[in-house]
Design an enzyme around this catalytic site. Structure first.
Site, PDB file in Angstrom:
ATOM      1  N   CYS A   1       9.620  25.878  33.954  1.00 30.48           N
ATOM      2  CA  CYS A   1      10.088  26.807  33.697  1.00 30.48           C
ATOM      3  C   CYS A   1      10.016  27.601  35.075  1.00 30.48           C
ATOM      4  O   CYS A   1       9.233  28.618  35.914  1.00 30.48           O
ATOM      5  CB  CYS A   1       9.029  27.610  32.557  1.00 30.48           C
ATOM      6  SG  CYS A   1       9.278  26.752  31.317  1.00 30.48           S
TER       7      CYS A   1
ATOM      8  N   TYR B   1       8.765   9.543  49.305  1.00 35.58           N
ATOM      9  CA  TYR B   1       8.187  11.052  49.281  1.00 35.58           C
ATOM     10  C   TYR B   1       8.414  11.458  48.679  1.00 35.58           C
ATOM     11  O   TYR B   1       9.190  12.871  47.573  1.00 35.58           O
ATOM     12  CB  TYR B   1       8.385  12.077  50.305  1.00 35.58           C
ATOM     13  CG  TYR B   1       7.740  11.527  51.879  1.00 35.58           C
ATOM     14  CD1 TYR B   1       6.713  11.501  52.072  1.00 35.58           C
ATOM     15  CD2 TYR B   1       9.152  10.825  52.615  1.00 35.58           C
ATOM     16  CE1 TYR B   1       6.202  11.106  53.276  1.00 35.58           C
ATOM     17  CE2 TYR B   1       8.140  10.841  53.885  1.00 35.58           C
ATOM     18  CZ  TYR B   1       7.034  11.157  53.928  1.00 35.58           C
ATOM     19  OH  TYR B   1       6.737  10.174  55.444  1.00 35.58           O
TER      20      TYR B   1
ATOM     21  N   GLY C   1       9.484   8.369  61.863  1.00 35.48           N
ATOM     22  CA  GLY C   1       9.860   9.251  62.278  1.00 35.48           C
ATOM     23  C   GLY C   1      11.569   9.152  61.522  1.00 35.48           C
ATOM     24  O   GLY C   1      12.694  10.396  61.694  1.00 35.48           O
TER      25      GLY C   1
ATOM     26  N   TYR D   1      12.575  20.742  50.778  1.00 37.73           N
ATOM     27  CA  TYR D   1      13.215  20.745  51.669  1.00 37.73           C
ATOM     28  C   TYR D   1      14.776  21.150  51.823  1.00 37.73           C
ATOM     29  O   TYR D   1      14.873  20.448  53.199  1.00 37.73           O
ATOM     30  CB  TYR D   1      13.070  19.309  52.938  1.00 37.73           C
ATOM     31  CG  TYR D   1      11.785  18.647  52.425  1.00 37.73           C
ATOM     32  CD1 TYR D   1      10.291  19.310  52.852  1.00 37.73           C
ATOM     33  CD2 TYR D   1      11.576  17.416  51.450  1.00 37.73           C
ATOM     34  CE1 TYR D   1       9.628  18.933  53.274  1.00 37.73           C
ATOM     35  CE2 TYR D   1       9.849  16.968  51.780  1.00 37.73           C
ATOM     36  CZ  TYR D   1       8.812  17.428  52.641  1.00 37.73           C
ATOM     37  OH  TYR D   1       7.926  17.310  52.983  1.00 37.73           O
TER      38      TYR D   1
HETATM   39  C1  LIG Z   1       4.338  11.412  58.167  1.00 41.00           C
HETATM   40  C2  LIG Z   1       4.039  10.419  58.769  1.00 41.00           C
HETATM   41  C3  LIG Z   1       4.756   8.941  59.518  1.00 41.00           C
HETATM   42  C4  LIG Z   1       5.604   8.536  58.500  1.00 41.00           C
HETATM   43  O1  LIG Z   1       6.876   9.510  59.210  1.00 41.00           O
HETATM   44  P1  LIG Z   1       8.375   8.781  58.384  1.00 41.00           P
HETATM   45  O2  LIG Z   1       9.705   9.872  58.960  1.00 41.00           O
HETATM   46  O3  LIG Z   1       8.362   8.576  56.670  1.00 41.00           O
HETATM   47  O4  LIG Z   1       8.955   7.980  59.514  1.00 41.00           O
HETATM   48  C5  LIG Z   1       4.371   8.795  60.463  1.00 41.00           C
HETATM   49  N1  LIG Z   1       3.453   9.186  61.633  1.00 41.00           N
HETATM   50  C6  LIG Z   1       2.605  11.153  61.411  1.00 41.00           C
HETATM   51  C7  LIG Z   1       1.543  10.914  61.440  1.00 41.00           C
HETATM   52  C8  LIG Z   1       2.949  11.004  60.089  1.00 41.00           C
HETATM   53  O5  LIG Z   1       2.541  11.945  59.140  1.00 41.00           O
END
Ligand SMILES: *Cc1c(COP(=O)(O)O)cnc(C)c1O
Length: 417
Positions: free
Chosen positions: A342, A371, A239, A316
């Site tokens: 389109c 992503y 995250g 997003y």
């Molecule tokens: C998507 C995800 C991550 C990675 O998230 P990032 O924001 O790319 O670091 C880690 N753990 C789980 C369970 C996820 O679904």
């Protein structure tokens, strides 16, 4: 820091001119920098240097075999969310005891695959999943190592589609229900409770939400300990955000320091699941400008890359910097960068001040390593882009551009037609 830099007005990836790759490979293509990937992984991993930890790259951000292999070589583990990612991870050489498996919808065949493989642990997201894993482990005569994904109900202050640790989200089990899930799990014959897990969201640019989540998990670990359920692994999920534009996310060192501080003298192995922070700024999408077009209200730059190649802007409302691969003289202008699809949602940038480009020029969509390709599709029967990796002065096509034959592979026309 990344290795996409200008030399004499021409963009290089490490020591390779991006233009030269485009000439040989065609456009659009994703381009990954070996040195940047290495640097980002090492910076993250080293930040936790003093701690017993396992960094498990989150495969869903980028599942290119070449990227996975590079990270496996650096000592990374892997966080997977599907049987397909497990398959790729094994192909790339990750050792099963460094693979953790998250996700709310694991299927029987995927659970069996992971049990046969002998992964480090399942991050369990519901009671029904726990029961199913116990059943399958018994049938296969395996012991399943599990952690429970706790939903700590903290607001990561990020885009709603990538917030995952709020009460209203589908992920994890709330704190109180988690206690009873642990009690249940600890009595199951083919389950071995080894960990606790959370993942509160993505593109998080503050430390506080991580600290809050960790405090909540730490508290749970203590309660579980008192109940005779010891926890060996604490999985903080991923995250950590990156800079797309002007965000200033914490450096991994600050993130690690905050986590170490909250952990205190707790004796556990820390697991981290970074995705974006490792690969995001290590990749770009290179597209060619097809046309410029002036509408009554707006000007458009139409490129050969579209929303099927890079979905983040429409999904997003994400921002990707658009840079010219070769800087030219002239006036910048305000326009939307759009693809040939389109759909009005087919844009890569909106109302953007764009450097002087014209038909035939190359544009680099920056920060596209996470992503990006993984979310691409064949919408409008568009061929998915090639993927290229640079190391020093060499580049290799690590995934071929699809062909028209690939497009209909596996399709058949029934006899009754
Ligand atoms: C998507 C995800 C991550 C990675 O998230 P990032 O924001 O790319 O670091 C880690 N753990 C789980 C369970 C996820 O679904």
């Amino acid at each position: 820091m990344h290795y996409f830099q200008y030399r004499n007005n021409e963009m290089f990836c490490e020591d390779v001119p991006v233009q030269a790759i485009a000439r040989q490979v065609g456009t659009p293509f994703y381009l990954y920098s070996h040195a940047t990937l290495t640097r980002h992984f090492n910076a993250f991993n080293d930040a936790f240097g003093g701690l017993d930890r396992l960094v498990c790259f989150s495969a869903k951000a980028n599942t290119s075999l070449a990227v996975l292999k590079l990270l496996a070589n650096l000592g990374s583990g892997l966080d997977i969310v599907s049987g397909g990612e497990l398959f790729r991870g094994l192909k790339a050489g990750f050792s099963p005891d460094r693979i953790v498996y998250s996700g709310v919808g694991k299927r029987v065949d995927e659970i069996d695959f992971a049990l046969e493989t002998g992964i480090l642990m399942f991050n369990v997201e519901s009671l029904e999943e726990l029961e199913l894993i116990q059943m399958r482990a018994e049938a296969l005569r395996k012991k399943a190592r599990v952690s429970i994904r706790v939903n700590p109900d903290v607001d990561p202050k990020t885009h709603p589609y990538i917030s995952t640790g709020l009460k209203k989200n589908k992920f994890g089990i709330d704190t109180e229900s988690a206690i009873s899930a642990y009690q249940r799990a600890s009595r199951m014959s083919h389950i071995s409770v080894v960990g606790i897990d959370c993942h509160i969201g993505s593109q998080i640019t503050e430390i506080q939400p991580f600290e809050d989540a960790l405090k909540s998990l730490k508290n749970l670990i203590q309660r579980l300990g008192n109940m005779g359920i010891p926890i060996r692994h604490l999985d903080m999920g991923g995250g950590l955000g990156i800079t797309y534009r002007e965000e200033s996310p914490p450096h991994p060192i600050d993130y690690a320091r905050a986590i170490a501080h909250v952990l205190g003298d707790l004796k556990i192995q820390l697991i981290l699941e970074p995705g974006r922070v490792i690969v995001g700024n290590a990749g770009i999408l290179v597209a060619r400008v097809l046309y410029r077009k002036k509408g009554l209200a707006k000007e458009f730059v139409i490129t050969d890359a579209a929303m099927n190649d890079l979905m983040r802007p429409i999904l997003y409302n994400a921002y990707h910097e658009a840079m010219p691969v070769v800087r030219a003289e002239g006036e910048s202008f305000t326009a939307d960068i759009v693809g040939p699809i389109c759909e009005t949602g087919d844009f890569l940038a909106q109302d953007r001040l764009i450097p002087p480009v014209q038909s035939g020029d190359l544009l680099a969509l920056m920060s596209a390593g996470a992503y990006g390709f993984v979310m691409s599709s064949n919408y409008c029967s568009r061929l998915r882009a090639a993927e290229v990796m640079v190391k020093g002065d060499q580049f290799v096509v690590v995934k071929d551009r699809e062909t028209y034959a690939d497009l209909i592979a596996g399709e058949s026309i029934p006899d009754f037609l």
